[in-house]
Every structure is written in C-alpha cells, then in structure tokens.
Design a protein around this motif. Structure first.
Motif, PDB file in Angstrom:
ATOM      1  N   ALA A 128     -17.213  43.908  -8.266  1.00 22.30           N
ATOM      2  CA  ALA A 128     -18.699  43.692  -8.678  1.00 22.30           C
ATOM      3  C   ALA A 128     -18.563  42.379  -9.585  1.00 22.30           C
ATOM      4  O   ALA A 128     -19.375  41.493  -9.524  1.00 22.30           O
ATOM      5  CB  ALA A 128     -19.388  44.904  -9.123  1.00 22.30           C
ATOM      6  N   MET A 129     -17.877  42.655 -10.689  1.00 26.04           N
ATOM      7  CA  MET A 129     -17.929  41.601 -11.607  1.00 26.04           C
ATOM      8  C   MET A 129     -16.971  40.066 -11.111  1.00 26.04           C
ATOM      9  O   MET A 129     -17.498  39.290 -11.762  1.00 26.04           O
ATOM     10  CB  MET A 129     -17.360  42.231 -12.751  1.00 26.04           C
ATOM     11  CG  MET A 129     -18.020  43.073 -13.618  1.00 26.04           C
ATOM     12  SD  MET A 129     -17.167  43.653 -15.085  1.00 26.04           S
ATOM     13  CE  MET A 129     -15.655  44.389 -14.581  1.00 26.04           C
ATOM     14  N   LEU A 172     -21.505  51.767  -5.229  1.00 31.76           N
ATOM     15  CA  LEU A 172     -21.644  51.501  -6.531  1.00 31.76           C
ATOM     16  C   LEU A 172     -23.064  51.022  -6.933  1.00 31.76           C
ATOM     17  O   LEU A 172     -23.531  51.547  -7.963  1.00 31.76           O
ATOM     18  CB  LEU A 172     -20.763  50.224  -7.010  1.00 31.76           C
ATOM     19  CG  LEU A 172     -20.349  49.951  -8.569  1.00 31.76           C
ATOM     20  CD1 LEU A 172     -19.509  51.330  -9.092  1.00 31.76           C
ATOM     21  CD2 LEU A 172     -19.564  48.865  -8.693  1.00 31.76           C
ATOM     22  N   THR A 173     -23.538  50.438  -6.019  1.00 27.32           N
ATOM     23  CA  THR A 173     -24.850  49.781  -6.241  1.00 27.32           C
ATOM     24  C   THR A 173     -26.073  50.926  -6.355  1.00 27.32           C
ATOM     25  O   THR A 173     -26.964  50.886  -7.074  1.00 27.32           O
ATOM     26  CB  THR A 173     -25.231  48.992  -5.021  1.00 27.32           C
ATOM     27  OG1 THR A 173     -24.323  47.672  -4.995  1.00 27.32           O
ATOM     28  CG2 THR A 173     -26.650  48.271  -5.493  1.00 27.32           C
ATOM     29  N   ARG A 174     -25.662  51.998  -5.298  1.00 27.25           N
ATOM     30  CA  ARG A 174     -26.602  53.134  -5.270  1.00 27.25           C
ATOM     31  C   ARG A 174     -26.505  53.753  -6.539  1.00 27.25           C
ATOM     32  O   ARG A 174     -27.622  54.226  -7.212  1.00 27.25           O
ATOM     33  CB  ARG A 174     -26.238  54.073  -4.192  1.00 27.25           C
ATOM     34  CG  ARG A 174     -27.629  54.104  -3.159  1.00 27.25           C
ATOM     35  CD  ARG A 174     -26.998  54.929  -1.918  1.00 27.25           C
ATOM     36  NE  ARG A 174     -26.119  53.903  -1.024  1.00 27.25           N
ATOM     37  CZ  ARG A 174     -24.799  54.683  -0.570  1.00 27.25           C
ATOM     38  NH1 ARG A 174     -24.646  55.815  -0.756  1.00 27.25           N
ATOM     39  NH2 ARG A 174     -24.104  53.638   0.200  1.00 27.25           N
ATOM     40  N   ALA A 175     -25.324  54.171  -7.094  1.00 20.85           N
ATOM     41  CA  ALA A 175     -24.960  54.945  -8.416  1.00 20.85           C
ATOM     42  C   ALA A 175     -25.618  53.960  -9.724  1.00 20.85           C
ATOM     43  O   ALA A 175     -26.311  54.544 -10.526  1.00 20.85           O
ATOM     44  CB  ALA A 175     -24.015  55.480  -8.608  1.00 20.85           C
ATOM     45  N   ARG A 192     -27.183  44.721 -10.142  1.00 25.62           N
ATOM     46  CA  ARG A 192     -28.391  43.831 -10.144  1.00 25.62           C
ATOM     47  C   ARG A 192     -28.023  42.672 -11.020  1.00 25.62           C
ATOM     48  O   ARG A 192     -28.202  41.285 -10.579  1.00 25.62           O
ATOM     49  CB  ARG A 192     -29.688  44.487 -10.398  1.00 25.62           C
ATOM     50  CG  ARG A 192     -30.922  43.331  -9.927  1.00 25.62           C
ATOM     51  CD  ARG A 192     -32.139  43.900 -10.083  1.00 25.62           C
ATOM     52  NE  ARG A 192     -32.393  45.268  -9.757  1.00 25.62           N
ATOM     53  CZ  ARG A 192     -33.075  46.290 -10.520  1.00 25.62           C
ATOM     54  NH1 ARG A 192     -33.264  45.882 -11.606  1.00 25.62           N
ATOM     55  NH2 ARG A 192     -32.999  47.475 -10.080  1.00 25.62           N
ATOM     56  N   LEU A 193     -27.852  43.027 -12.295  1.00 27.29           N
ATOM     57  CA  LEU A 193     -27.469  42.137 -13.400  1.00 27.29           C
ATOM     58  C   LEU A 193     -26.527  40.913 -12.889  1.00 27.29           C
ATOM     59  O   LEU A 193     -26.489  39.692 -12.798  1.00 27.29           O
ATOM     60  CB  LEU A 193     -26.918  42.546 -14.792  1.00 27.29           C
ATOM     61  CG  LEU A 193     -27.017  41.510 -15.725  1.00 27.29           C
ATOM     62  CD1 LEU A 193     -27.849  41.964 -16.751  1.00 27.29           C
ATOM     63  CD2 LEU A 193     -25.322  40.965 -15.934  1.00 27.29           C
ATOM     64  N   VAL A 194     -25.171  41.501 -12.306  1.00 33.37           N
ATOM     65  CA  VAL A 194     -24.325  40.348 -11.837  1.00 33.37           C
ATOM     66  C   VAL A 194     -24.707  39.558 -10.576  1.00 33.37           C
ATOM     67  O   VAL A 194     -24.285  38.610 -10.379  1.00 33.37           O
ATOM     68  CB  VAL A 194     -22.705  41.266 -11.768  1.00 33.37           C
ATOM     69  CG1 VAL A 194     -22.290  41.277 -13.042  1.00 33.37           C
ATOM     70  CG2 VAL A 194     -22.852  42.224 -10.818  1.00 33.37           C
ATOM     71  N   GLU A 195     -25.279  40.650  -9.658  1.00 37.31           N
ATOM     72  CA  GLU A 195     -25.857  39.868  -8.434  1.00 37.31           C
ATOM     73  C   GLU A 195     -26.873  38.806  -8.940  1.00 37.31           C
ATOM     74  O   GLU A 195     -26.936  37.730  -8.188  1.00 37.31           O
ATOM     75  CB  GLU A 195     -26.575  40.726  -7.473  1.00 37.31           C
ATOM     76  CG  GLU A 195     -25.806  41.744  -7.010  1.00 37.31           C
ATOM     77  CD  GLU A 195     -24.721  41.107  -6.046  1.00 37.31           C
ATOM     78  OE1 GLU A 195     -25.023  40.186  -5.394  1.00 37.31           O
ATOM     79  OE2 GLU A 195     -23.650  41.648  -5.964  1.00 37.31           O
ATOM     80  N   GLU A 196     -27.760  38.787  -9.794  1.00 37.95           N
ATOM     81  CA  GLU A 196     -28.698  37.668 -10.300  1.00 37.95           C
ATOM     82  C   GLU A 196     -28.062  36.713 -10.832  1.00 37.95           C
ATOM     83  O   GLU A 196     -28.276  35.586 -10.609  1.00 37.95           O
ATOM     84  CB  GLU A 196     -29.799  38.462 -11.119  1.00 37.95           C
ATOM     85  CG  GLU A 196     -30.650  39.137 -10.148  1.00 37.95           C
ATOM     86  CD  GLU A 196     -31.969  39.883 -11.118  1.00 37.95           C
ATOM     87  OE1 GLU A 196     -31.861  39.781 -12.347  1.00 37.95           O
ATOM     88  OE2 GLU A 196     -32.653  40.750 -10.549  1.00 37.95           O
ATOM     89  N   ALA A 197     -27.144  37.013 -11.609  1.00 43.24           N
ATOM     90  CA  ALA A 197     -26.291  35.756 -12.208  1.00 43.24           C
ATOM     91  C   ALA A 197     -25.590  34.905 -11.156  1.00 43.24           C
ATOM     92  O   ALA A 197     -25.518  33.638 -11.198  1.00 43.24           O
ATOM     93  CB  ALA A 197     -25.295  36.303 -12.861  1.00 43.24           C
ATOM     94  N   THR A 251     -20.666  32.208 -11.987  1.00 46.56           N
ATOM     95  CA  THR A 251     -21.618  32.260 -13.253  1.00 46.56           C
ATOM     96  C   THR A 251     -21.693  33.888 -12.925  1.00 46.56           C
ATOM     97  O   THR A 251     -21.993  34.515 -14.278  1.00 46.56           O
ATOM     98  CB  THR A 251     -22.993  31.822 -12.752  1.00 46.56           C
ATOM     99  OG1 THR A 251     -23.190  32.181 -11.407  1.00 46.56           O
ATOM    100  CG2 THR A 251     -22.883  30.455 -12.939  1.00 46.56           C
ATOM    101  N   ARG A 252     -21.252  34.629 -11.964  1.00 45.29           N
ATOM    102  CA  ARG A 252     -21.580  36.014 -12.160  1.00 45.29           C
ATOM    103  C   ARG A 252     -20.324  36.685 -13.000  1.00 45.29           C
ATOM    104  O   ARG A 252     -20.885  37.468 -13.771  1.00 45.29           O
ATOM    105  CB  ARG A 252     -20.773  36.398 -10.625  1.00 45.29           C
ATOM    106  CG  ARG A 252     -20.802  38.203 -10.473  1.00 45.29           C
ATOM    107  CD  ARG A 252     -19.972  38.549  -9.130  1.00 45.29           C
ATOM    108  NE  ARG A 252     -20.872  38.041  -8.128  1.00 45.29           N
ATOM    109  CZ  ARG A 252     -21.477  39.085  -7.573  1.00 45.29           C
ATOM    110  NH1 ARG A 252     -21.287  40.249  -8.009  1.00 45.29           N
ATOM    111  NH2 ARG A 252     -22.173  38.831  -6.452  1.00 45.29           N
ATOM    112  N   ASN A 253     -19.306  36.047 -12.964  1.00 43.39           N
ATOM    113  CA  ASN A 253     -18.216  36.428 -14.121  1.00 43.39           C
ATOM    114  C   ASN A 253     -18.464  35.863 -15.436  1.00 43.39           C
ATOM    115  O   ASN A 253     -18.163  36.693 -16.523  1.00 43.39           O
ATOM    116  CB  ASN A 253     -17.053  36.204 -13.514  1.00 43.39           C
ATOM    117  CG  ASN A 253     -15.833  36.617 -14.330  1.00 43.39           C
ATOM    118  OD1 ASN A 253     -15.057  35.885 -15.196  1.00 43.39           O
ATOM    119  ND2 ASN A 253     -15.564  38.041 -14.505  1.00 43.39           N
TER     120      ASN A 253
END
Length: 557
Positions: free
Chosen positions: A375-376, A391-394, A400-405, A461-463
């Motif tokens: 994810a990261m 992971l997303t469900r839990a 969402r934070l890393v997805e938005e980045a 940018t995600r990382n």
DNA sequence: CACGGGTGCGCG
DNA sequence: AAAGCGCGCACCCGTG
C-alpha cells in the motif's frame, strides 16, 4: 536568543538578536578567537545561526565545544523554498539566489581520515548575508498558516545537522580485529594487493569447470549470461534470486562466489583500511541528502553495513551499545497521518502486523506486512496487490491517504509531509510527455508512455508522504534523545558521556558508559513517545522502540 | 583514458 | 517468494 555567525576572511561577524529579531549586539572576532567566543556564549544557550553546520561545527567539536542548538540556513532554506506551507513567502517567490545554488561541498582532500576538516566558504556564498537569509526564513515561517509545523521541522533538521557532525566526531566503535577475523574465516587470509582470496579462487575454478568456460569472468553479467545459456540454463539475468531457481551444478558455487565477492569488494580489507581509523568508523553523513529528508552518506556505505558484519561494531571496555529500533515505523506514521483509529488500535501495545491479523483483515503476519508495504509503495500485482482490498476494507482512512497522494502525483501535483517538507515537481521531460499525450496528435504509444510515467510519479508521491514524515519523526526522536543524553551527563564532552554513534533511518545506536546504559535505554523509549506527540499531538498512535543493551551490534535482535 | 549508463546488491 | 519506494557503491562496458 540567536547569534548569527558570518565568516569573511580572517574574521567572523557575530550578531546577537533578541527574540523579536532585533540586533542587540554586533561584533567582529578574529577567526582564531571563535572557539572561545562560542564556548563562552554557549552558557546562555543561544541558537547559533550559520550557513552550514558542516562548515562550522567540526572545528568547535575538535576544540571540545559542543553547542545545544542551531539554525542550519542551508538546510532550512531548501525546506522553506520548496514547502507548500510557505509558498506565498518572499523567500519562496524570489528568483534563485546563492542559497539555492549552494554547494554540494565538493571534494575536499583528506576528508576521509579526519573529523577536523572544514569547508571554505566560496566566492558566491561569501556575499550571501546569513542575517538577511535568517530574517527571510523567519518571515516566511511566521507568515504561514501553520507556523508550528515548519518551525518544528527546521529545528529538527538543524538538530540533525549537529548530530551528524557529532556522530562523525565520536565515530562508531569498530573492531578491525573482529572484522578481519570474519573476512579471513570466509575468504581465507588477506591476499596481496590485487590477488584473489583463496576461497574466491577455488569457487572460480568450480564455476569455470561447471560451465566449461576456462576463462569466464563471473563478474561480467553479459559473459556469465552467455555461459549459462551455453549449458542450457534459461536465465534472463544473472541476479541471485533468479539463479536460485535454477538446477545445475554451477548454481551453488556461483551464488557463493557472488556473496563472497560482494563482501570483498564492498566491505573487504580495502574498506577496512580506508574507513576504520583508530578503532572508529567515521562515515560522512549528509543530513537532508535524500529528497524525502532522509540522511544520505558519502563514502564508506555507512547505511548499507551488512548485517553479517555487525558483530565488528563493539563497545569500548566499560561501555555498552544501546541499539534501538522503531518497530514498524512507516505504517505507524501512516496511521498518524491519516488519523486511522482502527489502525492505531491494531498497533496498540503490540506488533502492528500482529494487530492487523488480530483485527481479522488478513490471516497471518507476513500477509499484513506485505499488504502494508504494498500500500505504501504502490504495488499493484502479486500477493500484495491481491491483499489490498482487504486492507482497504479494514483501514479505509490509511489506505485513502496514500491513494490520494498517488493521485496527486499522477496529476503532477506536489505533496507535503506532516511537518511541511514538500515533494519536488516532476521534471520537464515528465511534463512534456503528459502534454504530448493529451494533444490532438497523440499516438497510443504516447499515451501509454505518459500513463506509465504518471503512475511512476504517483508511486513516488505516495511513498513520499510516508517516508518524509517518518524521517521527520526520526529527527525529532534523535533530537529529543540527544537532549536527554546531555542531561544524563551534563558536563561531559562528546565521547565522555552517552552519545549517539549511528543512525539508520529508524534505528539508532548510543555508545554509553555501562553505568548509564539502562537510563540511556529509557531515554530512547521516552524520546520516541515524545516524537510521536510532537508530530501527531494527542492522536493515540504508539511508537514502540526496542532498546537492547549489548556489547556488540550483532547481539541486538 | 575519463565518463556515464547499466547491472547487481547491500541497507531502510 | 516477488515487485512496488528511497538510497550508495563497485564493477562492467560502450562511447567520446
């Protein structure tokens, strides 16, 4: 109070400022008197303001003078210049000046063997006024919406600069004898210069024999690949993990050869000669050397010290090493960044990955780890990609934070860490590729290339948001630890009381008198908790650290 | 011969 | 066990 130092030739200007930034004293000191001046003034605990810690501090340390606080204008400038938090400031909007071009300190002779070197201020920079720059930075910070964040970042970055100089000055205690014994055990006795050690020579014979290539040089990937294919092995590269999958008599000696060859070239006798002096390893740390704010090093490969040689890092007699490691730092940072209370719960009082298993999101620890890392880092395929939906469900907020980045990066936007370090903008070729692809004339290939590059930048940018914020946490951790260590032995010089000797992203080593080792370990733990509060206030994310009191580095974990 | 890109591997 | 972030360094090899 601040004291701004400004060297010009044989003299140093020292300008004392009150807390409002007004000049209360100004004097010119012969450069030879600087050490005494600093020693005396340090009693008032000023924050020293200078262009570059590496240009000032080593000489002070060599003279037995330690300072408690500074502003490293160079490092601070880069942050303020780039940060979205200070984007409206005069400093950020100005044309590039001397503080932007400012020098990767180029080659200095004899850099490797002495902690005493200094860098001369070069022509361009001699005219850049530290006082003006300090005021420009102060104005930029004061005017921004959340001055507390970036103010903390600049303080932490500058503390890191002090620590880097101090660690180099003290050096990592390192046993040449133990390292040599390890090398001799694995490679055979040290050969004459240029000759191959016995173990490598023997493996070379076996490899050449098995491949029926009497002159093969296994260090040449193309040559090796051809030789492997000649005996019917369908390798596409010579990477160890790929070779490991193949079945052939050459594979075992070849893998062994690669391993030992790596040891010899990266951390062999030549490395020992070059980098270990008087029982100390003194790498050249470069604070802020990585875009994310992590440290880099130059020479010596200090941040890549292989695990299997760490037994050569040995405490002095009567001393201990306190080896501390922040557990699952980056996932915990993501927890704090996103305010994900479910993930905070999973990390409470235990291994975060076990907590994720306990939450029911995944079945086993290894899955939790690979899913989090994926994810990261932006993994899309393989096991990590398959686990992401669970992971997303839990933990929807964290993901969402890393997805938005990532989405921001794909659009070419900048992202910013917890305390205000911003990512660089994508370069001209990236922008050009995007604009070509969105033009009317674009081909499928243009669009594929643009999409691929956009995704690449999105992974960066995600990382970035996680890695940069983790680097900030680590700086706060070390800065707090440094203060606590000083309190444990207030009057000691560096090297007399407990002191930091190593830093590896989420891990530190303190060299401590045995009598203070336990209290040092407590300080390490307390500082970690404090760093968590500094970054995330009251949000209940925990930052457990393991702190082992040992005689050598290999004994830790 | 110097330099830079590519490869491979060490670390987090 | 592999592919996805950030690095540094040694070595090879093609190019100028």
């Amino acid at each position: 109070m601040h004291i701004v130092l400004d060297r010009s030739g044989a003299t140093v200007g020292a300008i004392r400022l009150d807390d409002a930034g007004a000049v209360i004293d100004e004097r010119t000191i012969p450069a030879d008197d600087l050490v005494d001046f600093v020693r005396t003034a340090e009693a008032e605990s000023p924050r020293w303001v200078w262009n570059d810690t590496r240009a000032w501090y080593p000489r002070l340390l060599a003279a037995g003078v330690r300072v408690s606080r500074c502003v490293d204008l160079q490092l601070s400038h880069r942050i303020v210049r780039m940060s979205t938090l200070t984007a409206e400031s005069d400093l950020a909007r100005a044309l590039p000046g001397p503080w932007d071009t400012a020098p990767e300190l180029d080659e200095e002779p004899e850099r490797r063997h002495t902690a005493l070197f200094e860098f001369e201020v070069d022509g361009a920079e001699a005219h850049a006024s530290p006082l003006d720059e300090f005021r420009a930075q102060s104005n930029a910070v004061a005017a921004c919406a959340e001055p507390g964040r970036i103010r903390l970042l600049l303080a932490a970055e500058s503390a890191g600069a002090l620590i880097a100089s101090e660690m180099r000055f003290a050096g990592l205690p390192y046993s040449v004898a133990r390292h040599d014994a390890l090398l001799t055990g694995l490679l055979g006795p040290r050969p004459l210069a240029g000759a191959r050690p016995a173990a490598l020579e023997q493996l070379l014979l076996e490899i050449r024999d098995a491949l029926e290539s009497p002159t093969l040089n296994p260090d040449s990937p193309p040559e090796l690949l051809r030789a492997l294919q000649r005996v019917g092995l369908m390798a596409t590269s010579t990477r160890s993990w790929e070779l490991r999958e193949l079945e052939h008599t050459v594979i075992e000696p070849l893998l062994q050869y690669k391993k030992l060859s790596r040891l010899l070239t990266a951390n062999g006798w030549a490395w020992l000669d070059a980098w270990i002096v008087d029982g100390r390893f003194r790498p050249d740390y470069v604070p802020g050397g990585v875009v994310t704010g992590r440290w880099a090093t130059r020479g010596g490969g200090a941040l890549q010290l292989p695990r299997h040689v760490r037994g050569a890092v040995v405490a002095d007699p009567g001393w201990k090493l306190v080896v501390a490691d922040a557990a699952q730092l980056e996932p915990r940072i993501l927890t704090g960044l996103s305010g994900d209370t479910a993930m905070a719960e999973a990390g409470r009082g235990k291994d975060l990955y076990e907590g994720i298993v306990a939450s029911g999101a995944v079945d086993e620890r290894a899955h939790a780890k690979v899913a989090m890392l994926g994810a990261m880092y932006g993994a899309t395929t393989g096991e990590s990609g398959r686990l992401l939906p669970r992971l997303t469900r839990a933990f929807p907020r964290a993901v969402r934070l890393v997805e938005e980045a990532a989405r921001a990066g794909e659009r070419g936007e900048i992202v910013t860490s917890r305390l205000g370090r911003s990512s660089p903008k994508p370069g001209p070729s990236w922008l050009a590729a995007q604009s070509v692809a969105s033009g009317a004339e674009s081909t499928d290939a243009d669009e594929r290339r643009a999409r691929s590059q956009a995704r690449d930048w999105g992974r960066f940018t995600r990382n970035f948001v996680v890695q940069a914020s983790a680097a900030e946490w680590a700086l706060c951790w070390m800065a707090g630890l440094r203060n606590r260590l000083t309190e444990l032995a207030p009057s000691a010089r560096i090297g007399e009381g407990p002191h930091l000797v190593y830093f590896l992203h989420d891990e530190v080593i303190v060299h401590a008198p045995a009598s203070l080792a336990e209290r040092t370990a407590e300080a390490v733990v307390d500082s970690a908790a404090e760093a968590g509060r500094l970054l995330f206030g009251g949000f209940p994310v925990e930052f457990p650290v393991t702190a082992a009191v040992v005689d050598d580095y290999a004994q830790a974990k």
